[in-house]
Design an enzyme around this catalytic site. Structure first.
Site, PDB file in Angstrom:
ATOM      1  N   HIS A  33      28.922  49.514  22.432  1.00  0.00           N
ATOM      2  CA  HIS A  33      29.975  49.084  21.511  1.00  0.00           C
ATOM      3  C   HIS A  33      29.422  48.170  20.414  1.00  0.00           C
ATOM      4  O   HIS A  33      30.109  47.902  19.429  1.00  0.00           O
ATOM      5  CB  HIS A  33      31.077  48.328  22.263  1.00  0.00           C
ATOM      6  CG  HIS A  33      31.926  49.216  23.121  1.00  0.00           C
ATOM      7  ND1 HIS A  33      31.875  49.182  24.496  1.00  0.00           N
ATOM      8  CD2 HIS A  33      32.849  50.163  22.807  1.00  0.00           C
ATOM      9  CE1 HIS A  33      32.727  50.065  24.989  1.00  0.00           C
ATOM     10  NE2 HIS A  33      33.323  50.680  23.993  1.00  0.00           N
ATOM     11  N   ARG A  59      37.902  46.560  17.603  1.00  0.00           N
ATOM     12  CA  ARG A  59      37.641  46.076  18.957  1.00  0.00           C
ATOM     13  C   ARG A  59      36.636  44.927  18.948  1.00  0.00           C
ATOM     14  O   ARG A  59      36.681  44.059  19.819  1.00  0.00           O
ATOM     15  CB  ARG A  59      37.156  47.229  19.836  1.00  0.00           C
ATOM     16  CG  ARG A  59      38.230  48.272  20.092  1.00  0.00           C
ATOM     17  CD  ARG A  59      37.916  49.162  21.265  1.00  0.00           C
ATOM     18  NE  ARG A  59      36.901  50.159  20.959  1.00  0.00           N
ATOM     19  CZ  ARG A  59      36.520  51.112  21.814  1.00  0.00           C
ATOM     20  NH1 ARG A  59      37.063  51.183  23.017  1.00  0.00           N
ATOM     21  NH2 ARG A  59      35.601  51.996  21.479  1.00  0.00           N
ATOM     22  N   ASP A 226      41.471  59.685  25.133  1.00  0.00           N
ATOM     23  CA  ASP A 226      41.026  58.472  25.822  1.00  0.00           C
ATOM     24  C   ASP A 226      41.910  57.319  25.364  1.00  0.00           C
ATOM     25  O   ASP A 226      41.892  56.932  24.197  1.00  0.00           O
ATOM     26  CB  ASP A 226      39.567  58.197  25.481  1.00  0.00           C
ATOM     27  CG  ASP A 226      38.981  57.023  26.250  1.00  0.00           C
ATOM     28  OD1 ASP A 226      39.756  56.281  26.895  1.00  0.00           O
ATOM     29  OD2 ASP A 226      37.756  56.835  26.199  1.00  0.00           O
ATOM     30  N   HIS A 329      31.539  58.222  33.423  1.00  0.00           N
ATOM     31  CA  HIS A 329      31.670  57.762  32.044  1.00  0.00           C
ATOM     32  C   HIS A 329      30.274  57.627  31.438  1.00  0.00           C
ATOM     33  O   HIS A 329      29.476  56.790  31.851  1.00  0.00           O
ATOM     34  CB  HIS A 329      32.385  56.409  32.035  1.00  0.00           C
ATOM     35  CG  HIS A 329      32.379  55.718  30.711  1.00  0.00           C
ATOM     36  ND1 HIS A 329      31.686  54.549  30.487  1.00  0.00           N
ATOM     37  CD2 HIS A 329      32.980  56.027  29.544  1.00  0.00           C
ATOM     38  CE1 HIS A 329      31.879  54.162  29.235  1.00  0.00           C
ATOM     39  NE2 HIS A 329      32.655  55.042  28.641  1.00  0.00           N
ATOM     40  N   GLU A 349      29.979  63.887  30.482  1.00  0.00           N
ATOM     41  CA  GLU A 349      30.342  63.309  29.192  1.00  0.00           C
ATOM     42  C   GLU A 349      29.105  62.930  28.389  1.00  0.00           C
ATOM     43  O   GLU A 349      28.158  62.364  28.921  1.00  0.00           O
ATOM     44  CB  GLU A 349      31.196  62.058  29.393  1.00  0.00           C
ATOM     45  CG  GLU A 349      31.567  61.363  28.082  1.00  0.00           C
ATOM     46  CD  GLU A 349      32.406  60.101  28.261  1.00  0.00           C
ATOM     47  OE1 GLU A 349      33.189  59.783  27.354  1.00  0.00           O
ATOM     48  OE2 GLU A 349      32.256  59.439  29.313  1.00  0.00           O
TER      49      GLU A 349
END
EC number: 4.2.1.90
Length: 405
Positions: A33, A59, A226, A329, A349
Site C-alpha cells: 500500500h 487510504r 473487493d 490474498h 490472486e
C-alpha cells in the site's frame, strides 16, 4: 544403513525495515500500500474510515502505509540464509530482535513447527487476534521455510508434498479488469468506491462500475468486488443484488473480520450463484475456523498476516473439510508455493501494483529479486523450481536495522 543428512542449527535472526512512517515514502515492497502518488490502490477506495470525509479520498490519509516492510533473515551455522518480507516495519523489528529471537536461535533449521508454536504461545498476552504481532510471526515463519528449502536444496512447494497441478492460473486485482483480460487473466477484481454512508446512490455507482466492466469484458470473464471491510450487512446484501444482473462472481470482505453472524446472514441472502468470500484480515487459525462455520464459499488468508505458511496449511485443511475453497490474498511467491500443493485452490490472486494496472509489476517490487509474474495469466510449476521460495533480497533497498541482540 543409509546416512541421514545432518541439518545445521540456526545461528542468528536479524530484522530490517523499509518505508513506513519513520522512513521514506512510497517504498513499496512488503507494504504494497506504500505507493507513490496517482496510484489506483489509493484512489477513493471504500474503507471503514470512508464515513469520515477527511479520510474518504485516500487510504494513506488515515495511515494505511505507516507500518512499512519488515524483512526477517535467518542464518544457519553453515552460513546459508533464508528471508521473508511482510507488513510490520520498525515495530516488527523490535518484536523479532527483542522477543522472538530466543525461540529461533539454536534450533535446528527443520524445527519450524516447534518455533511457530512457541512464538504463538509466547505472544498470546499481547497479540490479541492478529495484527502487527501475527504479521511479524508470519514473516519469521516464512523466513524459516525459505532457509529450510535452501539448506536441503528444494523448493518450498516440494517440502509441502509437491504440486497437484502443473500451473497456477490467476485473476487480477486492480482498477482495470478490461486490461487484465487482455493480459490473459481469468478474471478481474475491483475495489468498491462507496459505502453505507453514501446510501443507495453509492450502490448505484458501484453497480454501474460493474455493468461498465461487464460490457467491456464480455459475458464469460470473471468480475468480482473487493469491499475491504467497508459495509454493513444490509448494504452488502443490497449491493450484491444490484450487481447480480452483471454476473458478479463474488463479493469480498464486505464486513469487518469479527462479524461472523453478519457473514452468515450475507451468505444466506446473497443472490443465487454469487459467492461470498473473506479472510484477508483474519489473523488466527481459530478465527478461520469460525469464519468457515459461517458457510462462506472462499476463505482468503494472507500468508504474511495469518501466521505464516505453517498456519496457511492448517487453514486450507479446515476449508477442505467443509468443501470450501482457500484462495490466499496476494502474497506472491509465499502463496505460489502453497497453493500449487492445495487441491482446494483452483486459482489464485495476482495484485496489480503498477499505478494504472497497464503493466506487469512484481507485487513486492523492489524488495525481492527474481520475483516471478504470471505469463498469460499463469505461472508454471517449473518457475518455482529453485531452493526455498526462489527469490533473493534486494540489498540495494534502504534497509534499516534499528535493533540488535
Amino acid at each position: 544403513m543409509e546416512n541421514i543428512m545432518t541439518l545445521p542449527k540456526i545461528k542468528q535472526v536479524r530484522a530490517w525495515f523499509t518505508g513506513g512512517a519513520t522512513a521514506e515514502k512510497g517504498a513499496g515492497g512488503g507494504d504494497y500500500h506504500d505507493q507513490g502518488a496517482n496510484h489506483w490502490i489509493d484512489d477513493h477506495i471504500a474503507t471503514p474510515m470512508s464515513k469520515y470525509r477527511d479520510y474518504e479520498q485516500s487510504r494513506q490519509s488515515f495511515g494505511i502505509n505507516v507500518l512499512g516492510t519488515l524483512i526477517v533473515e535467518v542464518e544457519a551455522e553453515n552460513g546459508q540464509t533464508g528471508f521473508a518480507v511482510s507488513t510490520a516495519g520498525e515495530m516488527g523489528c523490535f518484536i523479532v530482535e527483542k522477543h522472538l529471537n530466543r525461540f529461533i536461535e539454536g534450533k535446528c533449521v527443520s524445527d519450524i513447527k516447534l518455533i511457530h508454536d512457541q512464538m504463538l504461545n509466547a505472544t498470546l498476552y499481547y497479540s490479541g487476534s492478529g495484527g502487527l504481532v501475527m504479521n511479524t510471526i508470519s514473516c519469521v515463519d516464512l523466513a524459516l521455510w525459505d532457509l529450510f528449502g535452501k539448506v536441503v536444496g528444494l523448493p518450498v512447494y516440494k517440502l509441502l508434498g509437491g504440486a497437484v497441478r502443473d500451473e497456477i492460473q490467476f485473476y487480477a486485482t486492480g482498477a482495470r479488469p478490461d486490461l487484465a483480460k487482455e493480459m490473459g487473466f481469468i478474471g478481474g477484481k475491483m475495489p468498491t468506491h462507496w459505502g453505507p454512508h453514501d446510501g443507495d446512490a453509492g450502490i448505484r455507482k458501484d453497480a454501474a462500475m460493474v455493468a461498465d466492466m461487464r460490457e467491456k469484458c464480455g459475458e464469460d470473464f470473471w468480475l468480482m468486488l473487493d469491499c475491504w471491510m467497508s459495509q454493513d450487512v444490509n448494504y452488502a446484501i443490497k449491493l450484491a443484488h444490484a450487481c447480480a444482473p452483471y454476473n458478479l462472481k463474488w463479493i469480498e470482505e464486505c464486513l469487518p473480520p469479527q462479524q461472523y453472524e453478519g457473514y452468515r446472514e450475507l451468505k444466506h441472502n446473497a443472490p443465487a450463484g454469487m459467492m461470498v468470500t473473506s479472510g484477508e484480515h483474519h489473523g488466527t487459525l481459530q478465527s478461520f475456523r469460525t469464519l468457515s462455520e459461517t458457510g462462506i464459499d472462499i476463505m482468503q488468508p494472507d500468508v504474511g498476516w495469518c501466521g505464516g505458511l505453517t498456519t496457511l496449511v492448517e487453514i486450507a485443511a479446515i476449508a477442505k473439510s467443509r468443501g470450501q475453497l482457500v484462495v490466499p490474498h496476494g502474497s506472491s511467491v509465499y502463496s505460489h508455493h502453497a497453493v500449487i500443493t492445495f487441491t482446494n485452490t483452483p486459482f489464485s490472486e495476482f495484485l496489480m501494483t503498477s499505478p494504472d494496472c497497464s503493466t506487469m509489476r512484481p507485487q513486492f517490487d523492489p524488495i525481492l529479486l527474481n520475483e516471478p509474474v504470471p505469463v498469460n495469466g499463469r505461472i508454471h510449476k517449473s518457475v518455482l523450481d529453485k531452493p526455498g521460495f526462489g527469490v533473493e533480497l534486494n540489498r540495494d533497498c534502504n534497509l534499516k536495522r534499528p535493533y540488535s541482540h
